[in-house]
Write a protein that holds these residues in place. Structure first.
Motif, PDB file in Angstrom:
ATOM      1  N   VAL A   6       1.967  -1.589   3.488  1.00  0.00           N
ATOM      2  CA  VAL A   6       1.338  -0.270   3.524  1.00  0.00           C
ATOM      3  C   VAL A   6       0.582  -0.088   4.834  1.00  0.00           C
ATOM      4  CG1 VAL A   6      -0.194   1.285   2.307  1.00  0.00           C
ATOM      5  CG2 VAL A   6       0.901  -0.543   1.063  1.00  0.00           C
ATOM      6  N   SER A   9       2.860   0.049   7.952  1.00  0.00           N
ATOM      7  CA  SER A   9       3.596   1.305   8.079  1.00  0.00           C
ATOM      8  C   SER A   9       2.696   2.447   8.519  1.00  0.00           C
ATOM      9  CB  SER A   9       4.311   1.653   6.781  1.00  0.00           C
ATOM     10  OG  SER A   9       3.382   1.794   5.739  1.00  0.00           O
ATOM     11  N   VAL A  10       1.522   2.574   7.919  1.00  0.00           N
ATOM     12  CA  VAL A  10       0.677   3.705   8.318  1.00  0.00           C
ATOM     13  C   VAL A  10       0.116   3.508   9.725  1.00  0.00           C
ATOM     14  CG1 VAL A  10       0.087   4.391   5.977  1.00  0.00           C
ATOM     15  CG2 VAL A  10      -1.429   2.847   7.212  1.00  0.00           C
ATOM     16  N   VAL A  46       8.106   0.768   0.469  1.00  0.00           N
ATOM     17  CA  VAL A  46       6.923   1.371   1.093  1.00  0.00           C
ATOM     18  C   VAL A  46       7.131   1.715   2.561  1.00  0.00           C
ATOM     19  CG1 VAL A  46       5.804  -0.878   1.467  1.00  0.00           C
ATOM     20  CG2 VAL A  46       4.447   1.158   1.467  1.00  0.00           C
ATOM     21  N   ASN A  54       7.120   5.556   3.806  1.00  0.00           N
ATOM     22  CA  ASN A  54       6.028   6.011   4.656  1.00  0.00           C
ATOM     23  C   ASN A  54       6.504   6.423   6.039  1.00  0.00           C
ATOM     24  OD1 ASN A  54       4.117   5.777   2.729  1.00  0.00           O
ATOM     25  ND2 ASN A  54       3.122   3.951   3.570  1.00  0.00           N
ATOM     26  N   TYR A 103       2.693  -1.461  -3.663  1.00  0.00           N
ATOM     27  CA  TYR A 103       2.616  -0.017  -3.573  1.00  0.00           C
ATOM     28  C   TYR A 103       3.735   0.626  -4.395  1.00  0.00           C
ATOM     29  CZ  TYR A 103       3.437   4.582  -1.518  1.00  0.00           C
ATOM     30  OH  TYR A 103       3.671   5.912  -1.332  1.00  0.00           O
ATOM     31  N   TYR A 154       3.408   3.474  -7.277  1.00  0.00           N
ATOM     32  CA  TYR A 154       3.792   4.823  -6.892  1.00  0.00           C
ATOM     33  C   TYR A 154       4.953   5.325  -7.752  1.00  0.00           C
ATOM     34  CZ  TYR A 154       5.061   8.807  -4.033  1.00  0.00           C
ATOM     35  OH  TYR A 154       5.342  10.076  -3.606  1.00  0.00           O
ATOM     36  N   ASN A 210       1.163  10.124  -7.010  1.00  0.00           N
ATOM     37  CA  ASN A 210      -0.147  10.167  -6.351  1.00  0.00           C
ATOM     38  C   ASN A 210      -1.285  10.435  -7.329  1.00  0.00           C
ATOM     39  OD1 ASN A 210       0.662   9.579  -3.774  1.00  0.00           O
ATOM     40  ND2 ASN A 210       1.230  11.700  -3.343  1.00  0.00           N
ATOM     41  N   PRO A 243      -3.597   1.102  -2.023  1.00  0.00           N
ATOM     42  CA  PRO A 243      -2.400   1.378  -1.211  1.00  0.00           C
ATOM     43  C   PRO A 243      -1.917   2.826  -1.339  1.00  0.00           C
ATOM     44  CG  PRO A 243      -1.941  -0.249  -2.923  1.00  0.00           C
ATOM     45  CD  PRO A 243      -3.397  -0.007  -2.945  1.00  0.00           C
ATOM     46  N   SER A 273      -1.757   5.384   1.932  1.00  0.00           N
ATOM     47  CA  SER A 273      -0.543   6.112   2.303  1.00  0.00           C
ATOM     48  C   SER A 273      -0.795   7.602   2.305  1.00  0.00           C
ATOM     49  CB  SER A 273       0.592   5.808   1.337  1.00  0.00           C
ATOM     50  OG  SER A 273       0.987   4.494   1.460  1.00  0.00           O
ATOM     51  N   VAL A 319       0.684  10.217   5.140  1.00  0.00           N
ATOM     52  CA  VAL A 319       2.051  10.642   4.857  1.00  0.00           C
ATOM     53  C   VAL A 319       2.035  11.928   4.055  1.00  0.00           C
ATOM     54  CG1 VAL A 319       4.229   9.971   3.794  1.00  0.00           C
ATOM     55  CG2 VAL A 319       2.758   8.242   4.797  1.00  0.00           C
ATOM     56  N   SER A 338      -7.938   1.273   5.065  1.00  0.00           N
ATOM     57  CA  SER A 338      -7.076   0.133   5.397  1.00  0.00           C
ATOM     58  C   SER A 338      -7.906  -1.099   5.706  1.00  0.00           C
ATOM     59  CB  SER A 338      -6.190   0.438   6.601  1.00  0.00           C
ATOM     60  OG  SER A 338      -5.542   1.654   6.454  1.00  0.00           O
TER      61      SER A 338
END
Lengths: 268, 284
Positions: A110, A113-114, A205, A209, B219, B223, B228, B234, B238, B242, B256
């Protein structure tokens, strides 16, 4: 003593059943028209047939294969070159290469990726391309596994001696490395690449993302499908799990073979 | 001359360094730096961290993440202990079949796992139907789309991983110890609580920290099950970057960093306890 093994067998059976039930239930679900009562009704394989004739699914499958292969090939080449340079010419840098390769173990998908997305999305040039970001991210995620595989392989062969011999016979060191050393460690590389295939194949993920749903692999496909049709999704599920099991079985097989080979050469 | 060609080989190292720096080093450094800058622009501040620890939504996300990770790791390690013990005591076909199952399902996680549980225990799941038919209300009214449902799924993927990690540790328990403690009159339970567990403790703690990290980072499973609509680290991280929302680099960065810190804290705690166990062992 006898009583003890019986108890152990009972524990094994219980855990085994617990672990296999979800797989079994979903596999059965995929092979029937409906399962709303006690027992499923109407055996059929039509979900599988529709899948394999559907363009969207086939393209998801194709995408998955491509996105598994490209980062792995790139990472293997990068690590091979780096370890060649480091072990032959710059032994002092080796521990830094190792640290860089092991960091991804501790960062979660996670976060990777972000952080890549927020850094490069909207930037100018090639890095703004989502596919470039995705391949880069996958290279980093599989780096520890590929590194460990190649490192273990190199530890098992006497690299300086082999390279000196190749040089004496008139080959350059780089040529000797790729023609003599690499073929010797290919089995270790294969095992770690298969592990990497398993990781990328199971990834959701990073791909979600970074690319959103613009680039679909089978995991994204399953996710979208299970929101609309659970019977069709269960067929996708079975295909995904079969592939995963195949990869795992191959890894185990190669590892066993290698271990046996090593035991044999030790006997000699 | 020789030296010059040597430095030419730095070029061979260059591709590796480029990829690692572009996709590993800079992104990680930037996300930490970003967490100290407010999203509206301005100078260095702790504002984002204050938001994380004061807004109920983010507090809830951290609490949920820690709760689910701890509970699933706890249950996972207990089952893994008995599983690994059984694997150690068995041999032949049983042992091999068990190892095969563990290895196979160790890759069973994420979207497929959540999907399988939805088929079994979702609102019209197969097991719920079964519960209705046989009149078992607890099963018929099971709610998968809750914290406990999510924990149940997490426990599933913790079991194969933790069992596989613990099995090698059991090699360290010698048969002679068990026999001699039996001769001295200790029961099997007493052997395990007084000798077996303390010997295994470093491996158990190491495994727990792997499990915790594994659950914290998961995640896809969460998810796929709850989208959401659930506060979990996580998912919230995201969500900051995103989708259609405006990207919130600062707040997302702070979340994070909290997630990474949780991992570090867990590793530090287990290392600390492990050291104590090792020391105790040395004294004895």
């Amino acid at each position: 003593m006898k009583k003890k093994t019986t108890a152990a067998h009972i524990v094994i059976i219980l855990i085994g059943i617990y672990l296999l039930i979800p797989l079994f239930a979903t596999a059965v679900y995929s092979m029937f028209e409906k399962w709303t009562g006690l027992l499923p009704e109407g055996f059929s394989v039509k979900h599988y047939l529709t899948l394999f004739t559907e363009r969207e699914f086939m393209s998801a499958l194709f995408n998955t294969v491509i996105i598994c292969i490209v980062p792995i090939v790139i990472t293997i080449l990068l690590v091979l070159l780096a370890l060649f340079a480091v072990t032959v010419y710059f032994p002092r840098l080796e521990k830094y290469v190792q640290i860089l390769c092991m960091i991804p173990y501790t960062i979660q998908g996670v976060i990777l990726s972000v952080s890549i997305l927020s850094l490069y999305a909207g930037s100018k040039g090639i890095l703004d391309n989502r596919m470039v970001m995705l391949v880069g991210a996958y290279c980093i995620i599989i780096l520890p596994y590929i590194y460990q595989g190649i490192r273990n392989g190199l530890n098992a062969v006497n690299m300086p001696m082999l390279l000196d011999a190749a040089e004496m016979l008139g080959a350059s060191k780089l040529y000797g490395f790729f023609r003599v050393i690499v073929p010797n460690i290919i089995s270790g590389i294969t095992v770690s690449s298969l592990l990497a295939v398993g990781i990328i194949f199971g990834d959701y993920v990073l791909i979600r993302n970074i690319t959103g749903t613009s680039f679909k692999n089978v995991q994204i496909y399953l996710f979208l499908e299970m929101k609309s049709s659970s019977t069709k999704a269960s067929a996708v599920f079975v295909i995904i799990m079969m592939t995963t099991f195949l990869i795992t079985a191959l890894v185990l097989f190669l590892k066993n073979k290698e271990a046996k080979g090593r035991a044999k050469s030790a006997e000699r | 001359m020789k030296n010059k060609t040597k430095y030419l080989y730095l070029l061979v190292l260059l591709p590796f360094l480029t990829v690692v720096i572009l996709f590993e080093v800079i992104p990680l450094i930037m996300i930490i730096i970003n967490s100290f800058f407010p999203d509206k622009g301005g100078s260095v501040t702790l504002e984002n961290y204050i938001t994380v620890f004061s807004k109920p939504l983010y507090k809830k996300a951290i609490l949920n993440s820690v709760y689910i990770s701890c509970v699933s790791s706890g249950i996972g390690i207990i089952i893994a202990f008995f599983g690994a013990k059984a694997a150690h005591e068995s041999s032949g076909k049983f042992h091999n079949a068990f190892m095969r199952v563990l290895n196979m399902v160790s890759n069973f996680a994420g979207v497929p796992l959540a999907f399988a549980y939805m088929i079994m225990l979702g609102n019209s799941g197969v097991l719920l139907q079964l519960g209705k038919e046989i009149g078992l209300d607890a099963l018929a009214n099971y709610k998968l789309y809750t914290t406990s449902g999510l924990t149940l799924i997490y426990v599933y993927f913790q079991i194969p991983l933790s069992t596989l990690l613990l099995i090698p540790a059991f090699e360290g328990i010698r048969k002679e110890w068990q026999e001699s403690s039996l001769l001295l009159g200790a029961s099997s339970t007493r052997f395990w609580t007084r000798i077996g567990l303390p010997v295994l403790m470093p491996s158990i703690l190491g495994t727990i920290s792997v499990l915790f990290a594994n659950a914290l980072a998961a995640y896809a499973t969460a998810y796929a099950l709850l989208m959401n609509n659930y506060a979990l680290l996580p998912i919230n991280v995201s969500g900051m970057f995103v989708g259609d929302v405006t990207i919130r680099r600062g707040l997302g960065g702070a979340l994070s960093v909290c997630m990474m810190l949780l991992m570090v804290i867990m590793i530090l705690i287990t290392n600390r306890i492990t050291k104590r166990f090792r020391k105790g062992g040395a004294k004895a």
